[in-house]
Design a protein around this motif. Structure first.
Motif, short mmCIF file in Angstrom:
data_model
loop_
_atom_site.label_atom_id
_atom_site.label_comp_id
_atom_site.label_asym_id
_atom_site.label_seq_id
_atom_site.Cartn_x
_atom_site.Cartn_y
_atom_site.Cartn_z
N GLN A 149 -3.83 2.04 5.56
CA GLN A 149 -3.09 0.91 6.16
C GLN A 149 -2.47 1.30 7.50
O GLN A 149 -1.94 0.45 8.19
N ASN A 157 -5.85 -3.21 2.09
CA ASN A 157 -5.65 -2.33 0.93
C ASN A 157 -6.69 -2.58 -0.16
O ASN A 157 -6.42 -2.38 -1.33
N ASN A 191 2.50 2.10 8.31
CA ASN A 191 1.51 1.04 8.17
C ASN A 191 1.52 0.09 9.37
O ASN A 191 2.56 -0.18 9.95
C1 LIG Z 1 -2.51 -0.53 -2.17
O1 LIG Z 1 -3.15 -0.47 -3.42
C2 LIG Z 1 -2.67 0.53 -4.28
C3 LIG Z 1 -3.48 0.51 -5.55
O2 LIG Z 1 -4.80 0.13 -5.30
C4 LIG Z 1 -1.20 0.29 -4.57
O3 LIG Z 1 -0.71 1.38 -5.36
C5 LIG Z 1 -0.42 0.22 -3.27
O4 LIG Z 1 0.91 -0.11 -3.52
C6 LIG Z 1 -1.03 -0.82 -2.35
N1 LIG Z 1 -0.34 -0.77 -1.07
C7 LIG Z 1 0.02 -1.85 -0.41
C8 LIG Z 1 0.70 -1.63 0.88
O5 LIG Z 1 -0.20 -2.97 -0.83
#
Ligand SMILES: *[C@@H]1O[C@H](CO)[C@@H](O)[C@H](O)[C@H]1NC(C)=O
Ligand SMILES: *[C@@H]1O[C@H](CO)[C@@H](O)[C@H](O)[C@H]1NC(C)=O
Ligand SMILES: *[C@@H]1O[C@H](CO)[C@@H](O)[C@H](O)[C@H]1NC(C)=O
Ligand SMILES: *[C@@H]1O[C@H](CO)[C@@H](O)[C@H](O)[C@H]1NC(C)=O
Ligand SMILES: *[C@@H]1O[C@H](CO)[C@@H](O)[C@H](O)[C@H]1NC(C)=O
Ligand SMILES: *[C@@H]1O[C@H](CO)[C@@H](O)[C@H](O)[C@H]1NC(C)=O
Length: 611
Positions: A277, A379, A409
């Motif tokens: 990200q 993500n 990010n």
């Molecule tokens: C991205 O995805 C992962 C699991 O696939 C999760 O743990 C994480 O919090 C997510 N990050 C965001 C910024 O959404």
């Protein structure tokens, strides 16, 4: 490029179907073995192995002692057909070795009789070099390739990785050439990158030329000045002015090499990627080579020509090919590759000791994916696809996705994009073996995206225009083949800030014209043919930034004739003239090389800019 698979097929055709040695089928042949046993003359007196080379500009580090070096591989590629790549452990230099520039060195030697082979080098699936081998002689040949691999710094600085080299070779009583290969990495510190003695770029329109010394000098300059020079050196090298923070392989990872073997136009190879990200810039670097029935894709007639004339060749499906890149099935970029001719191609006598443009260091192609970060930064996993428009068997393709990371990010938005497929006009006419096949293609694409990072909100707009033109003629009952092909691409990249000010711009213009003619006549001896061949080719790549430009122009002009039996070259004469011109903000490098019958009769280097 002869690969073993095709080679076996060939032998079969050659032995079981005598029609292969008729003028008709012989004229559909473009790949040869430079036979060492049957030659009379030129090689008899020579004993010392000969050095082969590709004309290119020296690296700024060439005359400098590296801060440290790492030998990674010392291997003999004998009968490696069907085997997985050779894998060794890769360990970066110790932390005490400070480096900022890295060079990969590939050294090879071979003796005997052997086809040219394709080879690739990967670390953890990231491709660093695509190269091909030269066909050896009885006395032996050797060569080395040096490539700046600083762009892969994030990979080569990691410990405990696997370096893999794939080089499929076939050794038996007849084909004796074993390729001995050494791979090492040379690391250089900042200090050596103090480039210019005369720092200024040629002023356009200035009368006369001035000499610029591109050689590295080890002058004592203060730390700060030194850093500035390094920045300037690196800044001129878009898009890797700063090496990426991470490189994601878009490759197969299978036992037959990390490249994808693409068999036809419906064969789509995909890799799922989930990118950080924090990514604020992304560039996809494509590695491409073509083999088998598509080794000379640019000279392939239509299927109907081959079918109507009952030709025993798979080399067909027209002469348009393009590597397509997709994200989740959507076309986002494309490349028509430079038609690299391997050392068995058209006339093997052309390529000794100077190989064809790109044969030892096949060009890779960059597609700036920054505008598409909006599609990738959610993500979630996304599928990156690679395919070959109108391709037939087979292509070896993979890619490296270089990504640059911010501290935290970022937010990315893909504002709009329009990447249509190539619109192609086709005209084909033939009567029996004579005919004319014309193609004209064009595509205009555009993509805009913005990224909100610690650098602010930056909008990247990329517009691109690709033009493709090809005229292939078969005359005198198909014994005469002529190609006139042009590939052109113009890319404009503009970066603006939130108030609409242009803060960066770049224009890239590439042109790859190729003209080839092959005339096949019956020879004096039974079953032999005399082929008169010409190749004129140019690789022109121009980068114009705001404050700098970088221009490469490499031309080759080859002519000659050869006596062939089957696909072995028995004798012949040849000329190869190459003009290489490179210039960047630090100066110019030109080299003119003339080869007659395998002898280097002229080799001049100039450090002068002339227009
Ligand atoms: C991205 O995805 C992962 C699991 O696939 C999760 O743990 C994480 O919090 C997510 N990050 C965001 C910024 O959404
Ligand atoms: C590879 O390295 C070994 C050991 O240094 C050397 O003997 C050999 O000649 C090298 N081979 C090539 C092709 O450079
Ligand atoms: C590399 O691998 C070896 C053996 O698996 C291990 O002992 C070592 O700690 C690893 N080094 C690093 C830096 O991960
Ligand atoms: C850009 O990012 C910064 C920091 O995350 C945030 O404060 C700002 O609202 C963002 N701007 C836009 C237009 O999204
Ligand atoms: C280009 O040069 C101008 C004038 O010297 C300078 O203001 C500008 O920052 C430079 N741009 C880049 C991208 O280096
Ligand atoms: C190519 O070389 C041939 C033979 O040396 C010469 O006659 C011809 O003019 C050259 N063509 C070009 C375009 O340089």
């Amino acid at each position: 490029m002869k690969t073993t698979h095709i080679f076996l097929l060939f032998l079969e055709l050659f032995f079981i179907s005598p029609i292969e040695s008729s003028p008709r089928s012989s004229s559909s042949q473009q790949h040869f073995l430079r036979s060492t046993r049957k030659t009379s003359g030129n090689h008899r007196n020579e004993v010392a192995p000969q050095q082969y080379f590709e004309v290119t500009h020296p690296l700024p580090t060439d005359d400098v002692t590296p801060a440290c070096s790492v030998s990674v591989l010392d291997h003999s590629f004998g009968n490696t057909y069907g085997s997985p790549p050779v894998s060794v452990n890769y360990t970066p230099p110790p932390a005490t070795c400070e480096w900022s520039l890295a060079v990969l060195e590939f050294r090879a030697e071979c003796k005997g009789e052997q086809y040219d082979r394709i080879a690739g080098i990967w670390i953890d699936g990231v491709e660093l070099l695509r190269t091909s081998t030269a066909q050896p002689t009885e006395d032996g040949i050797f060569w080395s390739v040096r490539k700046d691999v600083t762009r892969y710094s994030s990979v080569i600085s990691k410990p405990n990785l696997t370096l893999a080299v794939m080089l499929e070779n076939l050794v038996n009583d007849e084909f004796t050439g074993v390729y001995h290969v050494n791979v090492s990495f040379l690391f250089y510190s900042d200090k050596v990158a103090s480039v210019p003695t005369v720092p200024l770029f040629m002023v356009p329109g200035e009368s006369g030329a001035h000499t610029l010394n591109r050689k590295l000098i080890s002058v004592e300059i203060s730390e700060n000045e030194d850093k500035i020079e390094v920045d300037r050196v690196l800044n001129s090298l878009y898009p890797y002015n700063k090496p990426a923070d991470w490189v994601i392989p878009i490759s197969s990872g299978l036992d037959d090499g990390f490249w994808f073997r693409i068999q036809d136009e419906f064969h789509i190879q995909t890799t799922n990627v989930e990118i950080s990200q924090k990514t604020y810039k992304a560039v996809l670097e494509l590695y491409v080579s073509f083999h088998g029935d598509d080794e000379f894709w640019y000279m392939n007639p239509t299927d109907s020509y081959v079918e109507t004339n009952h030709l025993a060749t798979g080399r067909a499906h027209g002469a348009y090919r393009e590597v397509l890149v997709t994200i989740d099935g959507q076309l986002v970029g494309s490349v028509i590759p430079f038609p690299v001719i391997f050392t068995g191609g058209i006339n093997p006598l052309f390529w000794e000791p100077v190989v064809s443009i790109g044969a030892f260091d096949l060009p890779s192609y960059d597609i700036d994916m920054t505008p598409f970060l909006g599609l990738l930064l959610d993500n979630k996993s996304h599928s990156i696809g690679l395919q070959v428009a109108e391709g037939i068997s087979f292509w070896l393709i993979d890619a490296n996705l270089h990504i640059w990371l911010d501290q935290s990010n970022v937010n990315a938005e893909t504002i709009n994009y329009k990447v249509p497929s190539m619109v192609i006009q086709r005209k084909s006419e033939f009567a029996l073996l004579d005919g004319e096949f014309e193609l004209e293609g064009e595509r205009s694409s555009e993509a805009t995206g913005s990224v909100n990072s610690s650098f602010g909100i930056l909008k990247t707009q990329i517009t691109e225009k690709t033009k493709f033109k090809s005229k292939l003629k078969f005359k005198s009952e198909g014994t005469m083949k002529q190609l006139d092909q042009k590939i052109k691409k113009k890319t404009k990249i503009k970066i603006t800030n939130e108030i609409g000010q242009v803060i960066g711009s770049l224009k890239v213009k590439t042109e790859y014209p190729t003209k080839i003619s092959i005339d096949t006549q019956p020879g004096v001896d039974k079953d032999t043919f005399v082929m008169t061949t010409k190749v004129q080719q140019e690789r022109s790549e121009k980068f114009y930034g705001e404050n700098y430009s970088r221009i490469l122009n490499h031309k080759q002009n080859c002519s000659g004739s050869m006596v062939v039996l089957g696909n072995s070259v028995l004798s012949g004469s040849s000329e190869n003239h190459q003009n290489y011109n490179y210039q960047d903000e630090f100066g110019c490098y030109s080299r003119n090389v003339d080869v007659v019958d395998g002898n280097l009769v002229g080799d001049q280097t100039f450090l002068i800019c002339d227009d």
